[in-house]
Design an enzyme around this catalytic site. Structure first.
Site, short mmCIF file in Angstrom:
data_model
loop_
_atom_site.label_atom_id
_atom_site.label_comp_id
_atom_site.label_asym_id
_atom_site.label_seq_id
_atom_site.Cartn_x
_atom_site.Cartn_y
_atom_site.Cartn_z
N ASN A 152 67.21 -10.12 71.41
CA ASN A 152 68.44 -10.66 70.81
C ASN A 152 69.49 -9.59 70.53
O ASN A 152 70.68 -9.85 70.64
CB ASN A 152 68.12 -11.48 69.55
CG ASN A 152 67.37 -10.68 68.53
OD1 ASN A 152 66.77 -9.64 68.82
ND2 ASN A 152 67.40 -11.16 67.30
N GLU A 249 58.88 -5.49 62.72
CA GLU A 249 60.08 -6.27 62.35
C GLU A 249 59.95 -7.61 63.03
O GLU A 249 60.21 -7.73 64.24
CB GLU A 249 61.34 -5.55 62.83
CG GLU A 249 61.65 -4.27 62.09
CD GLU A 249 62.12 -4.52 60.67
OE1 GLU A 249 62.43 -5.68 60.33
OE2 GLU A 249 62.15 -3.55 59.90
N CYS A 283 66.92 -12.87 63.73
CA CYS A 283 65.64 -12.99 63.00
C CYS A 283 65.83 -13.39 61.55
O CYS A 283 65.03 -14.12 61.00
CB CYS A 283 64.91 -11.66 63.08
SG CYS A 283 65.95 -10.28 62.59
N GLU A 461 63.27 -0.65 58.46
CA GLU A 461 64.22 0.08 59.30
C GLU A 461 65.45 0.37 58.44
O GLU A 461 65.64 -0.22 57.38
CB GLU A 461 64.60 -0.75 60.53
CG GLU A 461 63.37 -0.98 61.39
CD GLU A 461 63.65 -1.32 62.85
OE1 GLU A 461 64.36 -2.30 63.09
OE2 GLU A 461 63.12 -0.60 63.72
P1 NAD Z 1 58.25 -11.35 71.49
O1 NAD Z 1 57.31 -11.23 70.38
O2 NAD Z 1 58.01 -12.36 72.53
O3 NAD Z 1 58.39 -9.97 72.26
C1 NAD Z 1 58.79 -8.79 71.61
C2 NAD Z 1 58.41 -7.59 72.45
O4 NAD Z 1 56.99 -7.43 72.45
C3 NAD Z 1 58.82 -7.67 73.92
O5 NAD Z 1 59.28 -6.41 74.34
C4 NAD Z 1 57.52 -8.04 74.62
O6 NAD Z 1 57.45 -7.63 75.96
C5 NAD Z 1 56.52 -7.28 73.78
N1 NAD Z 1 55.14 -7.78 73.84
C6 NAD Z 1 54.73 -9.05 74.10
N2 NAD Z 1 53.38 -9.11 74.05
C7 NAD Z 1 52.93 -7.88 73.75
C8 NAD Z 1 51.64 -7.31 73.53
N3 NAD Z 1 50.53 -8.04 73.61
N4 NAD Z 1 51.56 -6.00 73.22
C9 NAD Z 1 52.67 -5.24 73.10
N5 NAD Z 1 53.93 -5.73 73.30
C10 NAD Z 1 54.07 -7.03 73.61
O7 NAD Z 1 59.67 -11.56 70.79
P2 NAD Z 1 61.05 -11.94 71.47
O8 NAD Z 1 60.93 -13.36 71.94
O9 NAD Z 1 61.46 -10.89 72.42
O10 NAD Z 1 62.05 -11.88 70.24
C11 NAD Z 1 62.25 -12.93 69.36
C12 NAD Z 1 61.47 -12.69 68.09
O11 NAD Z 1 61.81 -11.43 67.53
C13 NAD Z 1 61.78 -13.69 67.01
O12 NAD Z 1 60.59 -14.08 66.37
C14 NAD Z 1 62.66 -12.93 66.03
O13 NAD Z 1 62.65 -13.40 64.73
C15 NAD Z 1 62.10 -11.55 66.14
N6 NAD Z 1 63.07 -10.54 65.73
C16 NAD Z 1 62.86 -9.84 64.57
C17 NAD Z 1 63.79 -8.91 64.14
C18 NAD Z 1 63.58 -8.14 62.86
O14 NAD Z 1 64.19 -7.10 62.70
N7 NAD Z 1 62.75 -8.59 61.94
C19 NAD Z 1 64.93 -8.67 64.89
C20 NAD Z 1 65.10 -9.38 66.08
C21 NAD Z 1 64.17 -10.30 66.48
#
Ligand code: NAD
Length: 487
Positions: A152, A249, A283, A461
């Site tokens: 995002n 995060e 998020c 962060e």
């Molecule tokens: P996601 O969990 O699908 O993927 C996040 C990252 O993790 C990607 O780079 C993905 O390739 C990697 N990944 C996936 N499986 C993995 C594994 N088994 N081991 C290691 N890495 C792995 O999330 P997304 O769909 O890319 O993002 C949306 C989510 O992120 C939402 O839940 C949102 O709330 C959260 N988010 C949180 C913050 C925060 O700062 N708290 C900020 C932005 C987004």
């Protein structure tokens, strides 16, 4: 429209291709067209990146903090100079409206580089007087850190992770989301141009398996991941099994509480910002909007009126206020939740459909959507949707709303709108959330720590907290007299 980078990965100061890796096509979410074709990393490429970071890190850590900081601040200037082209790249990669990417993405990464580039020189250990002997602590870097990004805010996430890591003397291997791989490569080029030694910031592309390979690599000291709760659990257990440091995060379903005495226009504006910005893919969004009964109907009326004026369409048009969702999969998921909301008996007050936009028929657009008459047990009020879907719930009094607001596994953020400031502080003190806003929503300046309670994550962060999380403490005891040995 093309945005093909020179190569898929960036390792040891150079572009690296790895054609053996699985294809990683990049699509423009507004049209569905392929704008770049990359390859995910094979295990060889992962090894190359970790080895480059491992080899380069000790010399980097020996530089004076102010020297490391100078390079980061130079990179911040380059990010700002190139903001327009980086905003365009981010819009092509994510689909977010250019009026947002011009102010919220590379600019936010630049803020982090500038802040940590300056702050690190003043960040040090403590001295303790032991009545003759004394002790001091050293804040030392961890070594090789891994950053794993969400889609995002791709360049913002890369900046928020790399700036404190590098400022503190660590090296980083960063894996962007497979949905948005482009802007981290641009950041890596900028770091090199600013004078960062080769190997200190490396980018490898890939899906979850590449993230897992990095998180479980024995040469890696820390993993910082931004993403969903289920992925966070997997990454944290990989890191934990090898006693690595970790910052998570993760997602949320944050409450935004509007009391009867709130300024109506500000509360409506805050709720819209906290649900529709970045097409709802934030998020910390306040997706459970609790409105006190005395204001509820006027709030909903004004909310619908203002939401009707949101301009959806071509993300590259500066007048557009809302672009598409990031991918077909996310589009399907959000539309699925809208159907669930209807089935659960919530009232669909606005939106809920796919707008018809000439020239963007293949895009992942969805209308800003408002559900009212939502109850706490509905799935649309409990699960993270990550799209422009607001649920409005009503409440009677303060104790009730605090209990209901906290009744969630998440704890990323929360907001309170009221003119009664003692009440605002009282309520905020009771809310189980890492970041709270009073009469505002979703502002995350780099000077303020950001992170979650409960399932929304661990670690922080931004601010000096981030430097703590990218360092370890060494205690040094110094004797000034003789050794008192009984032997
Ligand atoms: P996601 O969990 O699908 O993927 C996040 C990252 O993790 C990607 O780079 C993905 O390739 C990697 N990944 C996936 N499986 C993995 C594994 N088994 N081991 C290691 N890495 C792995 O999330 P997304 O769909 O890319 O993002 C949306 C989510 O992120 C939402 O839940 C949102 O709330 C959260 N988010 C949180 C913050 C925060 O700062 N708290 C900020 C932005 C987004």
């Amino acid at each position: 429209m093309k945005a093909q980078p020179k190569a898929s990965h960036y390792i040891n100061g150079r572009h690296v291709e790895d054609e053996q890796g699985p294809a990683l096509p990049v699509t423009y979410p507004a049209t569905g067209e392929t704008i770049a074709m990359l390859h995910a990393a094979t295990s060889n490429t992962v090894e190359l990146a970790v080895e480059a970071a491992r080899a380069a890190q000790p010399a980097w850590a020996r530089l004076k903090p102010v020297e490391r900081g100078r390079i980061l601040r130079r990179a911040a200037d380059l990010l700002r100079e190139r903001n327009a082209e980086l905003a365009r790249l981010e819009t092509l990669d994510t689909g977010k409206a250019i009026q947002e990417t011009l102010v919220a993405d590379a600019a936010s990464a630049a803020d982090a580089l500038e802040y940590f580039g300056g702050a690190v020189a003043a960040f040090g250990g403590d001295y303790t007087d032991l009545g003759g002997p004394f002790a001091y602590t050293r804040r030392e870097p961890l070594g090789v850190c891994v950053g794993i990004g969400a889609w995002n805010y791709p360049i913002q996430v890369a900046g928020w992770k790399s700036a404190p890591a590098l400022a503190m003397g660590n090296a980083m291997v960063f894996k962007p989301s497979e949905n948005t791989p482009l802007s981290a490569l641009a950041l890596a080029e900028i770091y090199t141009e600013a004078g960062l030694p080769d190997g200190i910031f490396n980018v490898v592309q890939g899906f979850g398996d590449v993230g897992a390979a990095l998180a479980s690599h024995e040469a890696v000291a820390k993993v910082s991941m931004t993403g969903s709760v289920p992925t966070g659990r997997k990454v944290l257990s990989l890191a934990g099994s090898l006693m690595k440091h970790a910052t998570m995060e993760l997602g949320g379903k944050s409450p935004l509480i509007v009391f009867d005495d709130a300024d109506l226009e500000n509360a409506v504006g805050g709720a819209m910002l906290g649900n529709f910005y970045s097409t709802g893919q934030v998020c910390s969004n306040g997706t459970r909007v609790f409105v006190q009964k005395g204001l509820h109907d006027r709030f909903v009326e004004r909310l619908v009126e203002r939401t009707k004026t949101i301009r959806i369409g071509d993300p590259l048009d500066p007048e557009t206020q809302m672009g598409p969702l990031v991918s077909k999969a996310q589009h399907d998921k959000v539309l699925g939740y809208i159907a669930i909301g209807r089935d659960e008996g919530a009232t669909l007050r606005h939106g809920g459909g796919v707008p018809s936009l000439q020239g963007f028929e293949g895009g992942c657009f969805v209308e800003p959507t408002i559900f009212t008459d939502v109850t706490d047990s509905m799935r649309i009020a409990r699960e993270e949707i990550f799209g422009p879907v607001m649920t409005v719930l009503s409440f009677d009094d303060e104790d009730e709303v605090v209990t209901r607001a906290n009744d969630t596994e998440f704890g990323l953020a929360a907001g309170v709108f009221t003119r009664d400031l003692p009440r605002a502080h009282r309520v905020v003190a009771e809310l189980q959330a890492g970041t709270c806003w009073i009469n505002a929503y979703n502002l995350t300046p780099v000077e303020v720590p950001f992170g979650g309670y409960k399932q929304s994550g661990i670690g922080r962060e931004n601010a000096l907290e981030a430097l703590r999380h990218y360092s370890q403490v060494k205690s040094v005891y110094v004797e000034t007299g003789d050794v008192a040995s009984p032997y």
